[in-house]
Design a protein around this motif. Structure first.
Motif, PDB file in Angstrom:
ATOM      1  N   ASN A  82       0.844  -1.186   0.000  1.00  7.08           N
ATOM      2  CA  ASN A  82       0.000   0.000   0.000  1.00  7.08           C
ATOM      3  C   ASN A  82       0.886   1.245   0.000  1.00  7.08           C
ATOM      4  OD1 ASN A  82      -2.292   1.613   0.141  1.00  7.08           O
ATOM      5  ND2 ASN A  82      -2.280   1.633   2.377  1.00  7.08           N
ATOM      6  N   ALA A  83       0.524   2.227  -0.796  1.00  7.92           N
ATOM      7  CA  ALA A  83       1.411   3.388  -1.003  1.00  7.92           C
ATOM      8  C   ALA A  83       1.549   4.270   0.233  1.00  7.92           C
ATOM      9  CB  ALA A  83       0.903   4.225  -2.175  1.00  7.92           C
ATOM     10  N   HIS A  84       0.544   4.279   1.116  1.00 11.43           N
ATOM     11  CA  HIS A  84       0.564   5.182   2.269  1.00 11.43           C
ATOM     12  C   HIS A  84       0.507   4.381   3.565  1.00 11.43           C
ATOM     13  CE1 HIS A  84       0.014   8.806  -0.179  1.00 11.43           C
ATOM     14  NE2 HIS A  84      -0.780   8.056  -0.917  1.00 11.43           N
ATOM     15  N   ILE A  85       1.494   4.593   4.416  1.00 19.11           N
ATOM     16  CA  ILE A  85       1.565   3.918   5.707  1.00 19.11           C
ATOM     17  C   ILE A  85       1.698   4.975   6.799  1.00 19.11           C
ATOM     18  CG2 ILE A  85       2.927   2.364   7.168  1.00 19.11           C
ATOM     19  CD1 ILE A  85       1.349   0.951   4.976  1.00 19.11           C
ATOM     20  N   GLY A  86       0.910   4.820   7.856  1.00 16.90           N
ATOM     21  CA  GLY A  86       0.966   5.743   8.984  1.00 16.90           C
ATOM     22  C   GLY A  86      -0.109   6.797   8.963  1.00 16.90           C
ATOM     23  N   ASN A  87      -0.929   6.834   7.906  1.00  9.40           N
ATOM     24  CA  ASN A  87      -1.883   7.939   7.764  1.00  9.40           C
ATOM     25  C   ASN A  87      -2.980   7.937   8.820  1.00  9.40           C
ATOM     26  OD1 ASN A  87      -2.245   5.594   6.054  1.00  9.40           O
ATOM     27  ND2 ASN A  87      -4.171   6.498   5.390  1.00  9.40           N
ATOM     28  N   TYR A  88      -3.284   6.787   9.421  1.00 10.11           N
ATOM     29  CA  TYR A  88      -4.283   6.796  10.492  1.00 10.11           C
ATOM     30  C   TYR A  88      -3.671   6.473  11.855  1.00 10.11           C
ATOM     31  CZ  TYR A  88      -4.543   1.725   9.467  1.00 10.11           C
ATOM     32  OH  TYR A  88      -4.252   0.395   9.246  1.00 10.11           O
ATOM     33  N   GLY A  89      -2.346   6.574  11.964  1.00 11.14           N
ATOM     34  CA  GLY A  89      -1.681   6.414  13.245  1.00 11.14           C
ATOM     35  C   GLY A  89      -1.875   5.039  13.845  1.00 11.14           C
TER      36      GLY A  89
END
Length: 373
Positions: A62-69
């Protein structure tokens, strides 16, 4: 939000291939392990805390990691279990109602090195073509020769016993002690959600260390036995395999998941093998041969059992298969009260197709208790 220049980093594969990236946060140094990838779009906190990933460098597709903490209660164990993280875009500022912390702080507090800005599409494609292998992620980009030397000394996952590194040291209880069913669970790296699924179905569970003996487990006078998921190669767990073999002969209901499934298979003379890439994600299609229904499943394993051995074994029936590569996903004993699956019915990232397996275990226990009565 952090805008300062990020420190250069890399991931060096065992065959000498290098992918470049940037360090996440302030942690520096190097981390070694087997590189693998997970295709899940969500659930990174659950993935990172899954004991089955112990000793592995996780590449997230997945391209985005950490976006929801991260959020208290979403973890599958008491700490982060991956050896390190490789991702494309790392989000430093979480956006989620109820988030308890940022992923950056969470990894830092667990002393987990992470690197971002890596071409993860190219890296995953390379792993798929060349197979899972050991690797190192590092900010020590000026010490490549030294890293290569240390990487060559890193043990291969094949033959590596890791259950002892994540199992409980002493037995503990989970659930309501007045629940109608008692389960003796062998902790090879058990996930919290497995315990939750058993408890909400009326089970009081005593969780035993990976090296518990038959006598230890029987002393709880359980209505059923459970062998959990966990990391590493199942074959070195010789004593655990013997325990499973002896308990199957007792004909008390038994259920195994992932590594537990492999232990049960080995106890019946079915061999295991290290997969070229492994299955890790929340979207794996499985066919249930008994019902004829398909299931979308969560999976996390780098080893599997031999289809040839299972088909030749007159005592076993193959109950589930993977629709992508036809690997064995489930077995049951034809004359003993025992079944197991390679995938994770406790993980419901959206589909809950496989949770019926816990109900099946409880039904087996109910019938067993009626027969005894």
């Amino acid at each position: 939000m952090k805008y300062q220049a990020k420190k250069k980093a890399l991931i060096l594969l065992a065959d000498g291939t290098i992918f470049w990236g940037k360090a996440v946060g302030d942690l520096e140094g190097s981390s070694f392990g087997e590189v693998c990838f997970n295709t899940g779009m969500t659930g990174y906190q659950e993935i990172f805390t899954d004991p089955s990933y112990f000793g592995q460098l996780m590449v997230t597709t997945n391209a985005h990691i950490g976006n929801y903490g991260v959020k208290d209660g979403d973890e599958e164990s008491d700490s982060v279990k991956i050896a390190g993280l490789v991702c494309k875009n790392f989000s430093y500022t979480p956006s989620r109602y109820g988030a308890s912390d940022s992923l950056e702080n969470y990894l830092k507090n667990n002393n987990i090195l992470a690197i971002s800005d890596v071409d993860t599409r190219a890296l995953v494609s390379y792993i798929r073509d060349h197979g899972a292998m050991n690797a190192v992620i590092s900010t020590e980009v000026d010490k490549i020769d030294e890293l290569k030397t240390k990487l060559a000394e890193t043990p291969d996952m094949k033959g590596l016993e890791l259950a002892s590194r994540v199992s409980t040291d002493t037995p503990y209880f989970f659930g309501d002690e007045d629940a109608p069913y008692k389960i003796a669970a062998v902790d090879l790296g058990i996930k919290k959600n497995i315990l939750r699924n058993l408890a909400k179905r009326g089970c009081y569970i005593k969780v035993f260390p990976y090296n518990a003996t038959v006598e230890d487990l029987k002393s709880f006078n359980p209505d059923g036995y459970f062998f959990s998921n966990g990391p590493g190669d199942p074959e070195p767990l010789k004593d655990t395999i013997k325990v499973a073999q002896a308990l199957i002969e007792e004909n008390v209901p038994m259920f195994g998941i992932c590594l537990g499934h492999q232990i049960i298979a080995l106890s019946q003379g079915v061999s295991t093998f290290k997969m070229y890439n492994g299955h890790r994600g929340i979207n794996h299609p499985v066919i249930n041969h008994i019902t004829g229904k398909g299931e979308i499943t969560s999976q996390n394993h780098g080893f599997a059992i031999s289809r040839e051995d299972a088909e030749k074994n007159a005592s076993l029936e193959i109950t589930h298969s993977h629709l992508n590569d036809n690997t064995v996903m489930g077995i049951k004993h034809k004359t003993k009260n025992c079944f197991s699956v390679q995938y994770h019915p406790e993980a419901g990232p959206g589909p809950n197709d496989a949770t019926y397996l816990f109900d099946q275990f409880i039904e087996n226990i109910k019938h067993s208790k009626l027969e005894i009565a």
